[in-house]
Design a protein around this motif. Structure first.
Motif, PDB file in Angstrom:
ATOM      1  N   VAL A 425      73.873-103.323 -52.692  1.00  0.00           N
ATOM      2  CA  VAL A 425      73.312-102.063 -53.165  1.00  0.00           C
ATOM      3  C   VAL A 425      71.879-101.948 -52.641  1.00  0.00           C
ATOM      4  CG1 VAL A 425      72.584-100.731 -55.169  1.00  0.00           C
ATOM      5  CG2 VAL A 425      74.754-101.982 -55.221  1.00  0.00           C
ATOM      6  N   ARG A 426      71.640-100.893 -51.895  1.00  0.00           N
ATOM      7  CA  ARG A 426      70.300-100.645 -51.352  1.00  0.00           C
ATOM      8  C   ARG A 426      69.917 -99.210 -51.686  1.00  0.00           C
ATOM      9  NH1 ARG A 426      67.288-104.768 -50.734  1.00  0.00           N
ATOM     10  NH2 ARG A 426      68.412-104.903 -52.670  1.00  0.00           N
ATOM     11  N   THR A 427      69.070 -99.028 -52.670  1.00  0.00           N
ATOM     12  CA  THR A 427      68.618 -97.710 -53.086  1.00  0.00           C
ATOM     13  C   THR A 427      67.447 -97.257 -52.217  1.00  0.00           C
ATOM     14  OG1 THR A 427      67.006 -98.601 -54.639  1.00  0.00           O
ATOM     15  CG2 THR A 427      69.273 -98.268 -55.467  1.00  0.00           C
ATOM     16  N   VAL A 428      67.042 -96.009 -52.401  1.00  0.00           N
ATOM     17  CA  VAL A 428      65.835 -95.517 -51.736  1.00  0.00           C
ATOM     18  C   VAL A 428      64.655 -96.423 -52.068  1.00  0.00           C
ATOM     19  CG1 VAL A 428      64.147 -93.640 -51.709  1.00  0.00           C
ATOM     20  CG2 VAL A 428      66.593 -93.117 -51.573  1.00  0.00           C
ATOM     21  N   ALA A 429      64.535 -96.800 -53.335  1.00  0.00           N
ATOM     22  CA  ALA A 429      63.426 -97.670 -53.744  1.00  0.00           C
ATOM     23  C   ALA A 429      63.501 -99.022 -53.050  1.00  0.00           C
ATOM     24  CB  ALA A 429      63.440 -97.851 -55.266  1.00  0.00           C
ATOM     25  N   ASP A 430      64.702 -99.584 -52.897  1.00  0.00           N
ATOM     26  CA  ASP A 430      64.852-100.864 -52.212  1.00  0.00           C
ATOM     27  C   ASP A 430      64.379-100.766 -50.762  1.00  0.00           C
ATOM     28  OD1 ASP A 430      65.981-102.204 -54.415  1.00  0.00           O
ATOM     29  OD2 ASP A 430      67.982-101.445 -53.925  1.00  0.00           O
ATOM     30  N   VAL A 431      64.802 -99.702 -50.073  1.00  0.00           N
ATOM     31  CA  VAL A 431      64.393 -99.535 -48.678  1.00  0.00           C
ATOM     32  C   VAL A 431      62.880 -99.352 -48.585  1.00  0.00           C
ATOM     33  CG1 VAL A 431      64.627 -98.070 -46.622  1.00  0.00           C
ATOM     34  CG2 VAL A 431      66.645 -98.619 -48.002  1.00  0.00           C
ATOM     35  N   ASP A 468      79.690 -88.224 -43.071  1.00  0.00           N
ATOM     36  CA  ASP A 468      79.590 -89.541 -43.701  1.00  0.00           C
ATOM     37  C   ASP A 468      78.314 -90.259 -43.274  1.00  0.00           C
ATOM     38  OD1 ASP A 468      82.029 -89.234 -44.983  1.00  0.00           O
ATOM     39  OD2 ASP A 468      83.155 -90.158 -43.367  1.00  0.00           O
ATOM     40  N   VAL A 469      77.957 -90.118 -41.990  1.00  0.00           N
ATOM     41  CA  VAL A 469      76.732 -90.754 -41.505  1.00  0.00           C
ATOM     42  C   VAL A 469      75.522 -90.147 -42.204  1.00  0.00           C
ATOM     43  CG1 VAL A 469      75.274 -91.129 -39.479  1.00  0.00           C
ATOM     44  CG2 VAL A 469      77.756 -91.395 -39.291  1.00  0.00           C
ATOM     45  N   ASP A 470      75.488 -88.814 -42.324  1.00  0.00           N
ATOM     46  CA  ASP A 470      74.405 -88.161 -43.061  1.00  0.00           C
ATOM     47  C   ASP A 470      74.264 -88.748 -44.455  1.00  0.00           C
ATOM     48  OD1 ASP A 470      73.916 -86.426 -40.962  1.00  0.00           O
ATOM     49  OD2 ASP A 470      74.213 -84.602 -42.121  1.00  0.00           O
ATOM     50  N   TYR A 471      75.386 -88.879 -45.143  1.00  0.00           N
ATOM     51  CA  TYR A 471      75.368 -89.358 -46.526  1.00  0.00           C
ATOM     52  C   TYR A 471      74.753 -90.747 -46.630  1.00  0.00           C
ATOM     53  CZ  TYR A 471      76.980 -90.937 -51.081  1.00  0.00           C
ATOM     54  OH  TYR A 471      77.026 -91.448 -52.359  1.00  0.00           O
ATOM     55  N   ARG A 472      75.102 -91.613 -45.699  1.00  0.00           N
ATOM     56  CA  ARG A 472      74.612 -92.993 -45.781  1.00  0.00           C
ATOM     57  C   ARG A 472      73.174 -93.121 -45.276  1.00  0.00           C
ATOM     58  NH1 ARG A 472      78.827 -96.595 -47.027  1.00  0.00           N
ATOM     59  NH2 ARG A 472      80.845 -95.551 -47.049  1.00  0.00           N
ATOM     60  N   LEU A 473      72.795 -92.295 -44.312  1.00  0.00           N
ATOM     61  CA  LEU A 473      71.439 -92.398 -43.774  1.00  0.00           C
ATOM     62  C   LEU A 473      70.380 -91.811 -44.696  1.00  0.00           C
ATOM     63  CD1 LEU A 473      71.630 -91.524 -39.961  1.00  0.00           C
ATOM     64  CD2 LEU A 473      71.203 -93.757 -41.001  1.00  0.00           C
ATOM     65  N   PHE A 474      70.682 -90.666 -45.274  1.00  0.00           N
ATOM     66  CA  PHE A 474      69.636 -89.917 -45.979  1.00  0.00           C
ATOM     67  C   PHE A 474      69.893 -89.874 -47.474  1.00  0.00           C
ATOM     68  CE2 PHE A 474      69.529 -88.278 -41.638  1.00  0.00           C
ATOM     69  CZ  PHE A 474      68.170 -88.367 -41.376  1.00  0.00           C
ATOM     70  N   PRO A 475      68.825 -89.949 -48.265  1.00  0.00           N
ATOM     71  CA  PRO A 475      67.408 -89.921 -47.883  1.00  0.00           C
ATOM     72  C   PRO A 475      66.787 -91.280 -47.573  1.00  0.00           C
ATOM     73  CG  PRO A 475      67.583 -89.773 -50.254  1.00  0.00           C
ATOM     74  CD  PRO A 475      69.002 -89.818 -49.736  1.00  0.00           C
ATOM     75  N   ARG A 476      67.607 -92.342 -47.496  1.00  0.00           N
ATOM     76  CA  ARG A 476      67.016 -93.667 -47.294  1.00  0.00           C
ATOM     77  C   ARG A 476      66.266 -93.784 -45.976  1.00  0.00           C
ATOM     78  NH1 ARG A 476      71.905 -97.737 -48.682  1.00  0.00           N
ATOM     79  NH2 ARG A 476      72.943 -96.327 -47.204  1.00  0.00           N
ATOM     80  N   LEU A 477      66.722 -93.045 -44.942  1.00  0.00           N
ATOM     81  CA  LEU A 477      66.030 -93.131 -43.665  1.00  0.00           C
ATOM     82  C   LEU A 477      64.599 -92.609 -43.769  1.00  0.00           C
ATOM     83  CD1 LEU A 477      66.573 -94.058 -40.740  1.00  0.00           C
ATOM     84  CD2 LEU A 477      66.966 -91.639 -40.171  1.00  0.00           C
ATOM     85  N   ALA A 478      64.350 -91.671 -44.683  1.00  0.00           N
ATOM     86  CA  ALA A 478      62.985 -91.190 -44.888  1.00  0.00           C
ATOM     87  C   ALA A 478      62.106 -92.308 -45.449  1.00  0.00           C
ATOM     88  CB  ALA A 478      62.982 -89.986 -45.820  1.00  0.00           C
ATOM     89  N   ALA A 479      62.658 -93.100 -46.358  1.00  0.00           N
ATOM     90  CA  ALA A 479      61.906 -94.247 -46.891  1.00  0.00           C
ATOM     91  C   ALA A 479      61.643 -95.277 -45.801  1.00  0.00           C
ATOM     92  CB  ALA A 479      62.669 -94.874 -48.055  1.00  0.00           C
ATOM     93  N   PHE A 480      62.659 -95.547 -44.990  1.00  0.00           N
ATOM     94  CA  PHE A 480      62.478 -96.487 -43.890  1.00  0.00           C
ATOM     95  C   PHE A 480      61.418 -95.993 -42.914  1.00  0.00           C
ATOM     96  CE2 PHE A 480      63.287 -97.574 -39.495  1.00  0.00           C
ATOM     97  CZ  PHE A 480      63.179 -98.955 -39.551  1.00  0.00           C
ATOM     98  N   ALA A 481      61.435 -94.689 -42.601  1.00  0.00           N
ATOM     99  CA  ALA A 481      60.473 -94.139 -41.648  1.00  0.00           C
ATOM    100  C   ALA A 481      59.049 -94.353 -42.131  1.00  0.00           C
ATOM    101  CB  ALA A 481      60.752 -92.649 -41.426  1.00  0.00           C
ATOM    102  N   GLU A 482      58.831 -94.195 -43.437  1.00  0.00           N
ATOM    103  CA  GLU A 482      57.483 -94.418 -43.965  1.00  0.00           C
ATOM    104  C   GLU A 482      57.095 -95.891 -43.854  1.00  0.00           C
ATOM    105  OE1 GLU A 482      55.935 -91.794 -46.690  1.00  0.00           O
ATOM    106  OE2 GLU A 482      55.075 -93.304 -48.035  1.00  0.00           O
ATOM    107  N   VAL A 483      58.031 -96.789 -44.086  1.00  0.00           N
ATOM    108  CA  VAL A 483      57.754 -98.224 -43.938  1.00  0.00           C
ATOM    109  C   VAL A 483      57.358 -98.539 -42.493  1.00  0.00           C
ATOM    110  CG1 VAL A 483      58.849-100.510 -43.929  1.00  0.00           C
ATOM    111  CG2 VAL A 483      59.205 -98.958 -45.860  1.00  0.00           C
ATOM    112  N   ALA A 484      58.050 -97.941 -41.526  1.00  0.00           N
ATOM    113  CA  ALA A 484      57.815 -98.255 -40.114  1.00  0.00           C
ATOM    114  C   ALA A 484      56.566 -97.580 -39.561  1.00  0.00           C
ATOM    115  CB  ALA A 484      59.031 -97.845 -39.283  1.00  0.00           C
ATOM    116  N   TRP A 485      56.209 -96.418 -40.111  1.00  0.00           N
ATOM    117  CA  TRP A 485      55.073 -95.665 -39.588  1.00  0.00           C
ATOM    118  C   TRP A 485      53.778 -95.927 -40.364  1.00  0.00           C
ATOM    119  CZ3 TRP A 485      54.084 -92.167 -35.581  1.00  0.00           C
ATOM    120  CH2 TRP A 485      52.879 -91.470 -35.676  1.00  0.00           C
TER     121      TRP A 485
END
Length: 545
Positions: A425-431, A468-485
């Motif tokens: 389980v990886r939530t937005v908060a986890d990412v 399905d890809v949209d569902y799994r990527l977002f919104p977690r990808l937004a959290a990841f982007a902030e971590v990387a940037w």
């Protein structure tokens, strides 16, 4: 201003005042800002209906883009400054990339309707009087898209490039080959896509459920398709890194050309692209003819992809066939390598040298550490942090993408509503709490500097469509982007999760305007569920860093 990812520094001025863009607003660009100008004019003209033609740059609502040497000196080539004042808008970048990332932020400042493809009636376009300064933490801010397991049509790949750019991600790793499908046209070896490009059916969920869809699945990209993808990405300051998996994950290639397999222990002529998920036992043989075959493949890959790095997989290569194969055992003795692990290392080292001779660099999954890491290779650390730590301490560049943290095919919550639950389980908060530089490296600045970035990986065994890809990527990808940037605290406990979640609420309106079918914070919509399909849940939480 609810920006995602968060900038280094941002201030509003003028007691909340703003300036308005209108039909007469000019958009001008200095040398080095032409790409950003083209992109910004196309996107904002579509959303606003304004021409945004080049014009008088001194106008009060003019938008001016330029590369500025002081920004280069202070913030680097990807850094930027934005100044919105009663005298207009200035976006200064440290280089073309910096101007482009500044233009992306400017679009965010205009509100979610700036992400629409046509103007809506009754809208006004306001920019707050403000000043921003920003630059990325990492040079490699990546997303892997697996188009081998489930093919994504070209227009969807282009859409994901737009979504990456909106989040200031700048590396797309395109997973083009695997046991279940080969997606890139190779002129000298056409059967790779003719035979290896489609499979008879697909497993639905994990094998414990025993479900198949009995529907042929396939697709390929022509080399011109891929050149278009590369060019489209470059206009958005994104590098496309191709992945051609060897020596494991190769059943689709062996099905197309049986001589690539271990023919003395397997009837390779009977193989077809794999219809299951998981780790496949069939791997390449280690003959000189197989090396020449993949050199020819890579010659065409290099023609299409100008990226410095080429990803050659190197992961999950079972050794059972090599142990059983008299030809492989003879090859081990001939080469004088240390068993089957040494044979894989020899295989990877050969292509590391081959790529280096052509001015390129090999990057592979952390299994390439086994048997000795080639001297110029970089490592994608997926089995946790350990491989990346070892590689960084040995002086190799590392991209951190641990499965336990940033595999975005993994489920977002417990419970039966999550479609085909996979992994941890990886939530937005986890990412958002993911930290690419692990504690083991923080007392070693030289090794820590070898962590050149981070990457989120989107594997598609359990995602058979872009929805399905949209569902799994977002919104977690937004959290990841902030971590990387963004320059977040190294200690995840010190990060302002509440502040990010507040900004994310505003950001979801941008995703809505873009038509992204993300997972709602309250749980999946009814049509996003897949009741009764067995996934691959793992017991307990992911292991600690």
């Amino acid at each position: 201003m609810d920006l995602v990812p968060a900038p280094l520094d941002a201030h509003r001025y003028g007691d909340g005042k703003s300036i308005a863009l209108g039909p007469g607003t000019a958009l001008t660009a200095g040398p080095g800002a032409e790409q950003a100008e083209r992109w910004l004019r196309a996107e904002l003209s579509a959303a606003t209906g304004f021409r945004l033609a080049p014009g008088e740059c001194g106008a009060a609502d003019a938008v001016r883009l330029a590369v500025h040497p002081l920004v280069t000196e202070e913030l680097g080539p990807e850094g930027y400054q934005i100044m919105v004042s009663p005298n207009g808008v200035d976006v200064f970048g440290g280089g073309p990339a910096g101007v482009f990332w500044g233009a992306q932020t400017l679009r965010q400042l205009l509100g979610p309707d700036a992400y629409r493809r046509a103007p809506l009636a009754g809208r006004s376009w306001q920019l707050p009087i403000c000043q921003l300064q920003d630059a990325p933490r990492f040079a490699w801010r990546g997303l892997l898209l697996d188009v081998a397991r489930h093919f994504l049509p070209k227009h969807e790949v282009l859409r994901y490039l737009d979504l990456m750019a909106a989040h200031k991600l700048n590396v797309l790793q395109l997973h083009l080959t695997d046991d279940q499908g080969w997606r890139m046209e190779i002129r000298r070896h056409p059967r790779l896509t003719e035979v290896g490009g489609w499979r008879e059916r697909s497993m639905v969920g994990f094998r414990a459920g025993g479900r198949r869809d009995d529907r042929p699945h396939g697709g390929r990209y022509t080399q011109d398709d891929l050149r278009e993808i590369v060019a489209y990405a470059a206009e958005r300051q994104i590098t496309v890194v191709p992945e051609i998996d060897i020596p494991g994950h190769t059943q689709a290639a062996i099905a197309a050309y049986p001589g690539l397999g271990n023919t003395d222990v397997v009837d390779t002529a009977a193989l077809r692209p794999w219809t299951d998920w998981g780790v496949n036992p069939h791997v390449l043989n280690a003959e000189e003819s197989t090396l020449r075959f993949f050199e020819e493949v890579l010659e065409e890959v290099l023609e299409v992809f100008p990226s410095t790095f080429v990803h050659l997989g190197g992961d999950e290569c079972p050794k059972d066939e090599w142990r059983a194969s008299p030809a492989a055992q003879a090859r081990i003795r001939e080469l004088g390598v240390a068993g089957e692990e040494g044979l894989q290392s020899w295989f990877v080292r050969h292509f590391d040298r081959w790529l280096a001779e052509r001015g390129r660099r090999l990057i592979g999954w952390d299994e390439i550490l086994e048997g000795g890491l080639p001297p110029g290779a970089a490592v994608s650390s997926w089995r946790g942090y350990a491989g990346g730590v070892t590689a960084a301490r040995a002086g190799h560049d590392v991209v951190m993408c641990p499965e336990q943290q940033v595999y975005l095919d993994h489920r977002q919550a417990d419970g039966e509503d999550e479609p085909i639950p996979v992994g941890f389980v990886r939530t937005v908060a986890d990412v958002y709490r993911f930290e690419p530089v692990p504690p083991q490296l923080r007392d070693d600045p030289a090794a820590a500097a070898r962590v050149i970035g981070a990457q989120a990986n989107m594997w598609t065994e359990m995602a058979d469509s872009a929805r399905d890809v949209d569902y799994r990527l977002f919104p977690r990808l937004a959290a990841f982007a902030e971590v990387a940037w963004s320059r977040l605290p190294a200690d995840p406990a010190e990060r302002d999760l509440a502040g990010f979640e507040r900004r994310l609420t505003a950001h979801l309106a941008r995703l809505d305007a873009l038509g992204v079918e993300y997972r709602p914070p309250t749980g999946p919509h009814p049509w996003q569920r897949w009741p009764g399909v067995v996934g691959r849940p793992l017991e307990g939480p992911p292991p600690a860093v």
